[in-house]
Design an enzyme around this catalytic site. Structure first.
Site, PDB file in Angstrom:
ATOM      1  N   LYS A 230       0.838  -1.210   0.000  1.00  0.00           N
ATOM      2  CA  LYS A 230       0.000   0.000   0.000  1.00  0.00           C
ATOM      3  C   LYS A 230       0.869   1.254   0.000  1.00  0.00           C
ATOM      4  O   LYS A 230       0.632   2.186  -0.779  1.00  0.00           O
ATOM      5  CB  LYS A 230      -0.909  -0.039   1.231  1.00  0.00           C
ATOM      6  CG  LYS A 230      -1.893   1.100   1.333  1.00  0.00           C
ATOM      7  CD  LYS A 230      -3.155   0.658   2.048  1.00  0.00           C
ATOM      8  CE  LYS A 230      -2.994   0.481   3.548  1.00  0.00           C
ATOM      9  NZ  LYS A 230      -3.013   1.753   4.284  1.00  0.00           N
TER      10      LYS A 230
ATOM     11  N   ARG B 138      -8.768  11.976  12.154  1.00  0.00           N
ATOM     12  CA  ARG B 138      -7.339  11.725  12.431  1.00  0.00           C
ATOM     13  C   ARG B 138      -6.529  13.014  12.445  1.00  0.00           C
ATOM     14  O   ARG B 138      -6.822  13.964  11.723  1.00  0.00           O
ATOM     15  CB  ARG B 138      -6.789  10.713  11.422  1.00  0.00           C
ATOM     16  CG  ARG B 138      -7.494   9.370  11.619  1.00  0.00           C
ATOM     17  CD  ARG B 138      -6.985   8.315  10.706  1.00  0.00           C
ATOM     18  NE  ARG B 138      -5.593   7.982  10.978  1.00  0.00           N
ATOM     19  CZ  ARG B 138      -4.877   7.165  10.215  1.00  0.00           C
ATOM     20  NH1 ARG B 138      -5.421   6.625   9.127  1.00  0.00           N
ATOM     21  NH2 ARG B 138      -3.638   6.896  10.529  1.00  0.00           N
TER      22      ARG B 138
ATOM     23  N   GLN C 214       4.881   9.130   7.335  1.00  0.00           N
ATOM     24  CA  GLN C 214       3.953  10.012   6.625  1.00  0.00           C
ATOM     25  C   GLN C 214       4.365  11.465   6.782  1.00  0.00           C
ATOM     26  O   GLN C 214       4.340  12.235   5.822  1.00  0.00           O
ATOM     27  CB  GLN C 214       2.528   9.800   7.136  1.00  0.00           C
ATOM     28  CG  GLN C 214       1.996   8.418   6.789  1.00  0.00           C
ATOM     29  CD  GLN C 214       0.609   8.156   7.332  1.00  0.00           C
ATOM     30  OE1 GLN C 214       0.040   8.979   8.031  1.00  0.00           O
ATOM     31  NE2 GLN C 214       0.064   6.993   7.006  1.00  0.00           N
TER      32      GLN C 214
ATOM     33  N   ASP D 105       1.981  -1.225  11.941  1.00  0.00           N
ATOM     34  CA  ASP D 105       0.677  -1.662  11.422  1.00  0.00           C
ATOM     35  C   ASP D 105       0.330  -3.092  11.833  1.00  0.00           C
ATOM     36  O   ASP D 105      -0.755  -3.576  11.520  1.00  0.00           O
ATOM     37  CB  ASP D 105       0.663  -1.544   9.890  1.00  0.00           C
ATOM     38  CG  ASP D 105       0.786  -0.090   9.449  1.00  0.00           C
ATOM     39  OD1 ASP D 105       0.354   0.809  10.196  1.00  0.00           O
ATOM     40  OD2 ASP D 105       1.345   0.156   8.362  1.00  0.00           O
TER      41      ASP D 105
ATOM     42  N   LYS E 220      -4.624   5.562  14.708  1.00  0.00           N
ATOM     43  CA  LYS E 220      -4.668   4.882  13.405  1.00  0.00           C
ATOM     44  C   LYS E 220      -6.115   4.886  12.893  1.00  0.00           C
ATOM     45  O   LYS E 220      -6.924   5.675  13.350  1.00  0.00           O
ATOM     46  CB  LYS E 220      -4.085   3.478  13.543  1.00  0.00           C
ATOM     47  CG  LYS E 220      -2.585   3.478  13.856  1.00  0.00           C
ATOM     48  CD  LYS E 220      -1.786   4.016  12.681  1.00  0.00           C
ATOM     49  CE  LYS E 220      -0.311   4.088  12.989  1.00  0.00           C
ATOM     50  NZ  LYS E 220       0.436   4.809  11.950  1.00  0.00           N
TER      51      LYS E 220
ATOM     52  N   ARG F  87      -6.430   1.667  17.984  1.00  0.00           N
ATOM     53  CA  ARG F  87      -6.188   0.216  17.883  1.00  0.00           C
ATOM     54  C   ARG F  87      -5.928  -0.445  19.234  1.00  0.00           C
ATOM     55  O   ARG F  87      -6.084  -1.659  19.347  1.00  0.00           O
ATOM     56  CB  ARG F  87      -5.055  -0.062  16.896  1.00  0.00           C
ATOM     57  CG  ARG F  87      -5.530   0.133  15.471  1.00  0.00           C
ATOM     58  CD  ARG F  87      -4.505  -0.244  14.439  1.00  0.00           C
ATOM     59  NE  ARG F  87      -5.125  -0.192  13.113  1.00  0.00           N
ATOM     60  CZ  ARG F  87      -4.467  -0.076  11.972  1.00  0.00           C
ATOM     61  NH1 ARG F  87      -3.144   0.000  11.981  1.00  0.00           N
ATOM     62  NH2 ARG F  87      -5.119  -0.049  10.825  1.00  0.00           N
TER      63      ARG F  87
HETATM   64  C1  S3P Z   1       2.764   4.758   6.341  1.00  0.00           C
HETATM   65  C2  S3P Z   1       3.319   5.126   7.542  1.00  0.00           C
HETATM   66  C3  S3P Z   1       2.781   4.688   8.837  1.00  0.00           C
HETATM   67  C4  S3P Z   1       1.844   3.496   8.701  1.00  0.00           C
HETATM   68  C5  S3P Z   1       0.874   3.665   7.578  1.00  0.00           C
HETATM   69  C6  S3P Z   1       1.594   3.851   6.252  1.00  0.00           C
HETATM   70  C7  S3P Z   1       3.362   5.260   5.089  1.00  0.00           C
HETATM   71  O1  S3P Z   1       2.058   5.764   9.421  1.00  0.00           O
HETATM   72  O2  S3P Z   1       1.146   3.271   9.900  1.00  0.00           O
HETATM   73  O3  S3P Z   1       0.030   2.533   7.464  1.00  0.00           O
HETATM   74  O4  S3P Z   1       3.037   4.726   4.002  1.00  0.00           O
HETATM   75  O5  S3P Z   1       4.169   6.195   5.170  1.00  0.00           O
HETATM   76  P1  S3P Z   1       2.790   6.905  10.322  1.00  0.00           P
HETATM   77  O6  S3P Z   1       3.650   7.710   9.454  1.00  0.00           O
HETATM   78  O7  S3P Z   1       1.648   7.698  10.881  1.00  0.00           O
HETATM   79  O8  S3P Z   1       3.540   6.135  11.360  1.00  0.00           O
END
Ligand code: S3P
Length: 439
Positions: free
Chosen positions: A24, A125, A172, A318, A345, A349
């Site tokens: 993803k 969020r 992120q 995750d 999340k 969770r």
């Molecule tokens: C992700 C970073 C993670 C993860 C999310 C996907 C990404 O989140 O939990 O499912 O693709 O950069 P965070 O950056 O909030 O930790």
């Protein structure tokens, strides 16, 4: 909308081979960078899940031609770094926090205004983690009350680079700042308290943008261009995780997961399951689109409870829902700390898992940053609510494989955001799962 419940119960030992769908995180980024590149990029192994498709639809709205000649294949006719077009309406990120946060950075650098919206879960969020540092770069983004979506992004502002020391370990946030940094004057540096997944950095390099990065730090400057390139998306470790745990828990299992993405920033669960006694053997190592991949053979093994080392938390962020399930089947207690991010999340969770596990007779103590799970009691029959959180639903489908009776899992439609094929693959592998669509 129907809540699409699952009725899950003990199935057969997990056997045979499973190839889980594309990653993803990588799918989101591949669409974004290919859209901004000069030339035509081909993406193979693209995740046909709602989250990645929401990002794809947004780039079509922004004027990028994206052809889908077959499942998992996208041909992206890049618009160039300054080639996106102003959208007519709001851009819908669906359930995807990754989509929204990365786009906040990317769109802050455009010459036009845009608005990002999401579904009920995403609309709760926290977004200040990105809008705060982006504002320090000069971005102008309004959030909803309390720092949640929608995000109203004012284009046409001049961005400048930022040296940002993040208190959160968040890929992120890092990625949002790096994407804004493409449009900024000067250098953008992101430092992290613990290293997080580095797909944005790796992919920017693959698309020809000069970038320096090592675990915990990334730096780039604005003013370059991206060159189209082909991307092969590896299979998503987070999707494989449900089968890793299910095969570990069900006696007689011997399952081969094919060509799973093995980026070290994603495989924390593997280390933790091994510390608990799991029997998982890697073979056939290779590389797919610059990412390490391997086959994982997993056989049933009894587990023992542990204190999960905090250093692994970002590398398995995750995977906690399914780890909680493994912990409930282990001998002794498992303690998770330093994982307060789980509270923000797709659902809270910690709370969602605690409620579900209790409904199945498991003793669990919640803490603000984790939980202590008593192992060994097994799962009774019962009803659990996934709160529309895809990973909670799949985690309880795994739990049901060790339950004394049927487990009803409410509200599973959002599994399609990350793992559209889960029901079919679960059935093939041996899980007993039926859909109650009219629920
Ligand atoms: C992700 C970073 C993670 C993860 C999310 C996907 C990404 O989140 O939990 O499912 O693709 O950069 P965070 O950056 O909030 O930790």
């Amino acid at each position: 909308m129907s809540t699409r419940d699952w009725i899950a119960a003990r199935g057969r030992p997990l056997r045979g081979e499973v190839l889980v769908p594309g990653d993803k995180s990588v799918s989101h980024r591949a669409i974004m960078l290919a859209s901004l590149a000069d030339g035509v990029s081909r993406i193979d192994g693209f995740l046909e899940g709602e989250d990645a498709r929401a990002t794809e639809a947004i780039f079509r709205t922004l004027g990028v031609r994206i052809d889908a000649p077959g499942p998992g294949v996208r041909i992206v006719h890049g618009a160039g770094i300054d080639g996106l077009r102003a959208p007519a309406g709001a851009l819908d990120c669906g359930n995807a926090g990754t989509g929204m946060r990365l786009l906040a950075g990317l769109l802050a650098g455009q010459g036009f205004d845009s608005t990002l919206v999401g579904d009920a879960s995403l609309s709760k969020r926290p977004m200040r983690r990105v809008t705060g540092p982006l504002a320090r770069m000069g971005a102008r983004i309004d959030t909803g009350e309390g720092g949640v979506p929608p995000l109203r992004i004012h284009g046409g502002t001049v961005l400048s680079g930022l040296d940002f020391d993040n208190v959160l370990a968040s890929a992120q946030v890092k990625s949002a700042l790096l994407l804004a940094g493409l449009y900024a004057q000067g250098e953008t540096i992101v430092r992290e308290p613990r290293p997080t997944r580095d797909y944005t950095e790796r992919m920017l390099a693959a698309f020809g943008w000069p970038i320096e990065f090592s675990p915990g730090i990334a730096r780039l400057s604005g003013g370059h261009r991206l060159r189209a390139t082909d991307v092969r998306v590896p299979a998503d470790f987070s999707s494989a995780a449900f089968f890793l745990v299910a095969a570990t828990l069900v006696p007689g299992s011997d399952l081969l997961l094919k060509q799973v993405g093995m980026n070290p920033r994603r495989t924390g669960l593997l280390h933790v399951l091994r510390l608990m006694g799991a029997d998982i053997v890697e073979s056939n190592p290779g590389e797919q689109g610059g990412e390490p991949v391997a086959d994982l053979r997993v056989r049933h093994a009894p587990l023992r409870g542990i204190q999960v080392p905090e250093a692994h938390v970002p590398d398995m962020i995750d995977e906690f829902p399914v780890l909680f399930v493994a912990a409930a089947c282990a001998e002794g207690e498992t303690r998770v700390t330093g994982a307060e991010e789980l509270r923000v999340k797709e659902s809270d969770r910690i709370a969602t898992m605690a409620a579900g596990l209790r409904a199945l007779g498991v003793t669990i103590d919640e803490a603000p940053d984790g939980a202590t799970i008593a192992g060994g009691s097994g799962f009774g029959p019962g009803t659990v609510d996934s709160h529309g959180d895809h990973r909670i639903a799949m985690a309880f489908a795994v739990a049901a494989q060790r339950a004394d009776g049927e487990v009803r899992i409410r509200d599973t439609a959002n599994v399609a955001t990350s793992f559209p094929d889960f029901e079919r693959l679960a059935d093939t592998a041996g899980l007993a799962l039926r859909i109650d669509a009219g629920a």
